[in-house]
Design a protein around this motif. Structure first.
Motif, PDB file in Angstrom:
ATOM      1  N   PRO A 183       7.525  17.930  62.610  1.00 49.57           N
ATOM      2  CA  PRO A 183       7.922  19.221  62.067  1.00 49.57           C
ATOM      3  C   PRO A 183       9.033  19.820  62.921  1.00 49.57           C
ATOM      4  N   PRO A 184       9.677  20.905  62.435  1.00 49.15           N
ATOM      5  CA  PRO A 184      10.598  21.631  63.319  1.00 49.15           C
ATOM      6  C   PRO A 184       9.799  22.125  64.529  1.00 49.15           C
ATOM      7  N   ARG A 185      10.378  22.038  65.685  1.00 48.90           N
ATOM      8  CA  ARG A 185       9.661  22.434  66.902  1.00 48.90           C
ATOM      9  C   ARG A 185       9.275  23.914  66.836  1.00 48.90           C
ATOM     10  N   ALA A 186       8.171  24.237  67.478  1.00 49.17           N
ATOM     11  CA  ALA A 186       7.693  25.618  67.482  1.00 49.17           C
ATOM     12  C   ALA A 186       8.771  26.565  68.001  1.00 49.17           C
ATOM     13  N   ASP A 187       9.472  26.145  69.056  1.00 49.09           N
ATOM     14  CA  ASP A 187      10.513  27.013  69.625  1.00 49.09           C
ATOM     15  C   ASP A 187      11.611  27.296  68.604  1.00 49.09           C
ATOM     16  N   LEU A 188      11.954  26.263  67.846  1.00 47.59           N
ATOM     17  CA  LEU A 188      12.999  26.440  66.833  1.00 47.59           C
ATOM     18  C   LEU A 188      12.522  27.417  65.752  1.00 47.59           C
ATOM     19  N   LEU A 189      11.273  27.205  65.290  1.00 47.09           N
ATOM     20  CA  LEU A 189      10.724  28.102  64.271  1.00 47.09           C
ATOM     21  C   LEU A 189      10.733  29.542  64.778  1.00 47.09           C
ATOM     22  N   TRP A 190      10.286  29.692  65.992  1.00 49.50           N
ATOM     23  CA  TRP A 190      10.198  31.046  66.566  1.00 49.50           C
ATOM     24  C   TRP A 190      11.572  31.689  66.688  1.00 49.50           C
ATOM     25  N   GLU A 191      12.505  30.922  67.287  1.00 46.73           N
ATOM     26  CA  GLU A 191      13.841  31.492  67.496  1.00 46.73           C
ATOM     27  C   GLU A 191      14.490  31.864  66.168  1.00 46.73           C
ATOM     28  N   PHE A 192      14.312  30.978  65.173  1.00 47.77           N
ATOM     29  CA  PHE A 192      14.941  31.239  63.887  1.00 47.77           C
ATOM     30  C   PHE A 192      14.289  32.436  63.183  1.00 47.77           C
ATOM     31  N   LEU A 193      12.945  32.426  63.111  1.00 41.46           N
ATOM     32  CA  LEU A 193      12.255  33.508  62.398  1.00 41.46           C
ATOM     33  C   LEU A 193      12.483  34.840  63.105  1.00 41.46           C
ATOM     34  N   TYR A 194      12.476  34.795  64.422  1.00 42.96           N
ATOM     35  CA  TYR A 194      12.696  36.021  65.187  1.00 42.96           C
ATOM     36  C   TYR A 194      14.077  36.602  64.863  1.00 42.96           C
ATOM     37  N   ALA A 195      15.074  35.723  64.871  1.00 46.83           N
ATOM     38  CA  ALA A 195      16.436  36.173  64.576  1.00 46.83           C
ATOM     39  C   ALA A 195      16.541  36.703  63.148  1.00 46.83           C
ATOM     40  N   LEU A 196      15.885  36.010  62.214  1.00 48.65           N
ATOM     41  CA  LEU A 196      15.959  36.398  60.809  1.00 48.65           C
ATOM     42  C   LEU A 196      15.305  37.764  60.579  1.00 48.65           C
ATOM     43  N   VAL A 197      14.169  37.965  61.240  1.00 46.80           N
ATOM     44  CA  VAL A 197      13.414  39.203  61.033  1.00 46.80           C
ATOM     45  C   VAL A 197      14.093  40.382  61.722  1.00 46.80           C
ATOM     46  N   THR A 198      14.633  40.124  62.916  1.00 45.02           N
ATOM     47  CA  THR A 198      15.202  41.241  63.680  1.00 45.02           C
ATOM     48  C   THR A 198      16.682  41.440  63.402  1.00 45.02           C
ATOM     49  N   GLY A 199      17.303  40.448  62.702  1.00 44.50           N
ATOM     50  CA  GLY A 199      18.736  40.562  62.432  1.00 44.50           C
ATOM     51  C   GLY A 199      19.584  40.243  63.653  1.00 44.50           C
ATOM     52  N   LYS A 200      18.952  39.633  64.669  1.00 44.93           N
ATOM     53  CA  LYS A 200      19.726  39.276  65.862  1.00 44.93           C
ATOM     54  C   LYS A 200      20.423  37.925  65.642  1.00 44.93           C
ATOM     55  N   PRO A 201      21.489  37.667  66.405  1.00 47.18           N
ATOM     56  CA  PRO A 201      22.199  36.394  66.206  1.00 47.18           C
ATOM     57  C   PRO A 201      21.336  35.189  66.582  1.00 47.18           C
ATOM     58  N   PHE A 202      21.555  34.099  65.882  1.00 48.80           N
ATOM     59  CA  PHE A 202      20.788  32.895  66.126  1.00 48.80           C
ATOM     60  C   PHE A 202      21.765  31.767  66.390  1.00 48.80           C
ATOM     61  N   GLU A 203      21.546  31.083  67.493  1.00 47.95           N
ATOM     62  CA  GLU A 203      22.433  29.968  67.828  1.00 47.95           C
ATOM     63  C   GLU A 203      21.740  28.659  67.465  1.00 47.95           C
ATOM     64  N   PHE A 204      22.405  27.928  66.564  1.00 49.11           N
ATOM     65  CA  PHE A 204      21.838  26.661  66.112  1.00 49.11           C
ATOM     66  C   PHE A 204      22.344  25.589  67.069  1.00 49.11           C
ATOM     67  N   LYS A 205      21.539  25.243  68.042  1.00 49.61           N
ATOM     68  CA  LYS A 205      22.018  24.343  69.100  1.00 49.61           C
ATOM     69  C   LYS A 205      22.214  22.926  68.571  1.00 49.61           C
ATOM     70  N   TYR A 206      23.172  22.226  69.164  1.00 51.74           N
ATOM     71  CA  TYR A 206      23.491  20.857  68.748  1.00 51.74           C
ATOM     72  C   TYR A 206      22.248  19.974  68.781  1.00 51.74           C
ATOM     73  N   GLN A 207      21.422  20.138  69.826  1.00 57.20           N
ATOM     74  CA  GLN A 207      20.218  19.311  69.976  1.00 57.20           C
ATOM     75  C   GLN A 207      19.254  19.497  68.801  1.00 57.20           C
ATOM     76  N   THR A 208      19.369  20.637  68.130  1.00 59.16           N
ATOM     77  CA  THR A 208      18.454  20.933  67.039  1.00 59.16           C
ATOM     78  C   THR A 208      18.586  19.940  65.895  1.00 59.16           C
ATOM     79  N   PHE A 209      19.820  19.526  65.649  1.00 61.86           N
ATOM     80  CA  PHE A 209      19.979  18.621  64.507  1.00 61.86           C
ATOM     81  C   PHE A 209      20.464  17.244  64.925  1.00 61.86           C
ATOM     82  N   LYS A 210      20.530  17.001  66.210  1.00 66.48           N
ATOM     83  CA  LYS A 210      20.890  15.659  66.682  1.00 66.48           C
ATOM     84  C   LYS A 210      19.611  14.982  67.149  1.00 66.48           C
ATOM     85  N   PHE A 211      19.250  13.926  66.476  1.00 66.70           N
ATOM     86  CA  PHE A 211      17.956  13.329  66.761  1.00 66.70           C
ATOM     87  C   PHE A 211      18.035  11.978  67.447  1.00 66.70           C
ATOM     88  N   ASP A 212      19.214  11.329  67.374  1.00 62.93           N
ATOM     89  CA  ASP A 212      19.226   9.986  67.973  1.00 62.93           C
ATOM     90  C   ASP A 212      20.160   9.910  69.162  1.00 62.93           C
TER      91      ASP A 212
END
Lengths: 595, 184
Positions: free
Chosen positions: B155-184
């Protein structure tokens, strides 16, 4: 049978890098490449079975199952579609009693589709047992099939469908050259050997400087300065260097190389010899697409004549130490092999996948040796530049595009064929020359190029404006641009992607599915936005072909947006109009017997 | 209470792994429930969305008509819809069956598998108004409805879920780190 395979491989000194030739010859002897044949080839060459399989499976003319005593490859190009290909296809289907992609039960006739075979000016066309049949009609298709059933030879079949007013350009052929406008560089009077004799008194550097002064740029499409390329190869110290002529001409809509090779073959081979002189190479490889295999005897004959005239071979024109010869290397049906590093891979007997660069082929190319790859037309131009001088050549064209360009013009016009014009002609000028009226769009430079609308017809053909490898497809107002052109091109790219880079492998397929939905009126506006955003991702592909593999959609969304908007009918953008629950459950309903 | 964002979550053709990953934000759950109110969700056991929501959290793709119905309900009532995890985004493990015709899949499951070959002596492939109809293939969510965001992972890592949902709910900026979508 085993004996056949052994002797064929002997012909190529048991050399695995000659796998393409070996496979072509074995297939031509045995009809197809069975698993056990592949096993034997691998054993004799002392490579793994998979090494052979991966090459066989890459090229669409290699058959792993029988494809019939008579194998029909009907061209699937856009322009063939304009000229009634569907009716011809149906006539073949009905007469043979099978569908395309199948072989008759008695193994006599196989019917297959194939991408553009370079006959856009005489469509619909088909390859039947390595020979090309042009201007087909449903009636001719029926004649051909009944001839096959009667066991007639290919020559007999050709006679039966050849029109009385046809002017074939070669013996035993139906193909016409259709050279409509001759220019100063390629299609003008030529005495073979005159340029070679002239360079004997020049140093290799002087020859290269002439090319630089002439500002000759590669004619394959990318427009790289020829003199600069040669100079890099010249400076690299290596006892072995190669000159490659790229005659793969796979860009749909392009057929100029076919005509240049038919009308002026010596000009091209002489150009290769000049390149060899300039960079210090002894070996030339002429990579010719398999679709043009009918030219084999003719070109071999030309090479023989040139050897006899001391224009090829050892001590060319009597100059000691100037040795150079050319061999013809055939492809086996793969568009991507037109990319120079893929072409080299293919010539080495491998899958035609583009290499990572650097190193560039000119540093490490064929068999890791310095290799100059130039287009047919480039080599032809080289000869003229030597003959008439850089200043003469430089005097033609525009600021950044010197000389002439041979154009392959086809589609909705009165005079499809070959036009050699100076760079700088506008699209309007060309449409007038070709006799085109009521034009909806012009596809410049094939599917990987761009599709332009009438408000841009004032633009000029030149590297600084509309760069082109030479293909212009004229699309009339009566055509369905999205269905007849864009979808065809996108299917072509999905089929021809070598599969090496993920964006090219995956997005070309997704793009076809989306385009089908657009055409059915089941796409959302966001689908168009998605496709536009993928254009950026496509730029990450390794080769130029992959980078441009969504150009048909991207350039038409930009320039013909209204055609797309008309197809977007969904009112509520929250739901994807492409999803239909009823059809998604229809399989299940059928299985459990629900009405 | 009124400025809390309303969130609804669901697992369609998924394994609840993405929901488990959401629970893995651990003590931050306490912070989260200060920011949001859960409406329909396995966490609340509310079975139907009861009011308009701000965020819809979708785990899993669509393998049957009930999944489709639920996804459409979410789309109708959620301002922002998120495809969470491989199955929602691509179909995931359930989509492995997409290369096999549905008939063969059902025959293997109900008629030919070693566990059913003896017990299903009437050779029945179940079809009843009370059970969902299986779709011809597994669809990723965006092929059915418009999806606003895609959160990759299996699944998406808990930290990713938290950072994303937190940013979405609070309207704060969210940085989509390269490691988030680079898997190999």
């Amino acid at each position: 049978m085993k004996h056949d395979i052994t002797s064929i491989i002997k012909r190529y000194n048991d050399d695995p890098t000659r796998l393409m030739d070996i496979l072509i010859d074995v297939q031509s002897a045995l009809g197809y490449l069975s698993d056990s044949t592949i096993e034997q080839i691998a054993k004799i060459l002392d490579v793994s079975r998979v090494d052979v399989v991966q090459t066989v499976s890459f090229y669409h003319f290699f058959a792993r199952a029988p494809r019939g005593k008579y194998t029909v490859y009907l061209n699937d190009s856009v322009v063939a579609g304009f000229y009634g290909r569907e009716n011809v296809k149906e006539a073949f289907d009905a007469a043979a009693g099978i569908k395309f992609g199948e072989v008759t039960a008695d193994g006599l006739i196989g019917l297959f589709n194939t991408p553009c075979i370079g006959m856009n000016d005489q469509e619909p066309a088909a390859i039947i047992n390595e020979r090309i049949f042009t201007k087909l009609t449903p009636a001719k298709a029926r004649i051909l099939i009944s001839g096959m059933k009667a066991g007639k030879s290919i020559d007999q079949l050709m006679q039966e469908v050849l029109e009385s007013n046809a002017k074939p350009s070669l013996k035993n052929s139906m193909i016409e050259n259709n050279i409509i406008k001759k220019g100063a560089v390629i299609f003008s009077d030529y005495i073979p050997g005159s340029a070679l004799k002239k360079v004997l008194n020049l140093s290799s550097l002087e020859v290269i400087n002439i090319m630089k002064n002439a500002a000759l740029r590669g004619r394959g499409g990318a427009g790289f300065p020829t003199g600069m390329k040669w100079d890099v190869a010249r400076k690299i110290h290596s006892r072995t260097k190669y000159i490659f002529c790229n005659a793969d001409e796979g860009e749909p809509g392009t057929f100029k190389d076919r005509v240049i090779l038919t009308a002026m073959p010596k000009l091209v081979f002489e150009g290769m010899a000049l390149a060899a002189y300039a960079v210090g190479a002894r070996d030339g490889i002429f990579y010719l697409r398999n679709e043009y295999r009918y030219m084999r005897e003719y070109l071999e004959g030309v090479l023989k004549e040139m050897r006899a005239d001391r224009l090829l071979g050892t001590a060319i024109c009597g100059k000691k130490g100037f040795d150079f010869d050319v061999r013809i290397q055939f492809g086996a049906g793969a568009y991507v092999c037109g990319e120079e590093s893929a072409l080299i891979e293919s010539a080495e007997g491998k899958r035609g996948e583009p290499r990572d660069r650097p190193p560039f082929p000119v540093e490490k190319g064929y068999l890791q040796k310095p290799t100059v790859v130039n287009n047919v037309e480039t080599f032809g131009s080289v000869v003229r530049i030597i003959q008439n001088g850089a200043a003469w050549y430089n005097g033609m064209g525009t600021e950044h595009s010197k000389g002439t360009k041979v154009l392959s013009i086809s589609g909705d016009c009165a005079n499809p064929g070959i036009y050699e014009v100076e760079w700088g002609f506008s699209v309007n000028d060309i449409l007038k020359m070709a006799g085109a009226e009521d034009v909806q769009a012009v596809q410049i430079g094939g599917p990987s190029g761009s599709c332009i609308a009438p408000n841009e017809f004032g633009r000029i053909l030149a590297y600084e404006d509309l760069a082109t490898g030479g293909s212009l497809i004229i699309i009339g107002k009566n055509r369905d641009l999205l269905k007849d052109v864009v979808l065809n091109f996108q299917r072509f790219f999905a089929d021809e992607s070598c599969g090496s880079c993920v964006p090219c492998r995956a997005l070309t397929v997704v793009c076809v599915k989306l385009m089908e939905r657009v055409i059915e009126g089941k796409a959302a506006k966001t689908d168009l936005d998605d496709m536009i955003s993928w254009a950026e991702i496509m730029k990450k592909n390794r080769c130029g072909l992959g980078q441009t593999a969504m150009n048909p959609v991207i350039s038409t969304i930009k320039k013909f947006r209204e055609l797309y908007d008309k197809k977007i009918t969904a009112k509520d953008e929250r739901f994807n109009p492409g999803f239909d629950l009823k059809s998604a459950v229809s399989d299940y309903d059928a299985i459990v017997g629900e009405k | 209470m009124t400025d809390k964002k309303i969130i609804a979550t669901i697992s369609l053709a998924g394994c609840f792994g993405c929901h488990m990953s959401l629970l893995d934000i651990d003590e931050r759950l306490l912070e989260f429930i200060e920011l949001v109110e859960f409406n329909r969700s396995p966490l609340t056991d509310i079975k139907k969305i009861t009011r308009e929501c701000d965020i819809g959290f979708i785990e899993g793709g669509c393998c049957n008509d009930e999944n489709v119905e639920n996804l459409i309900e979410f789309r109708k009532h959620c301002k922002v819809l998120i495809s969470v995890g491989e199955c929602a985004i691509m179909g995931g493990i359930p989509a492995i069956r997409n290369t096999i015709p549905l008939k063969e899949c059902l025959e293997e499951a109900y008629l030919n598998a070693s566990t059913t070959i003896k017990s299903n002596d009437k050779k029945i492939i179940p079809g009843d108004p009370d059970i969902p109809k299986i779709l011809d293939r597994v669809y990723p969510c965006h092929e059915v409805v418009k999806i606003d965001y895609f959160l990759p992972g299996c699944p998406p890592r808990a930290d990713l879920l938290w950072e994303f949902l937190y940013a979405l709910v609070t309207g704060k900026p969210f940085e989509f780190k390269y490691q988030t979508f680079k898997f190999d």
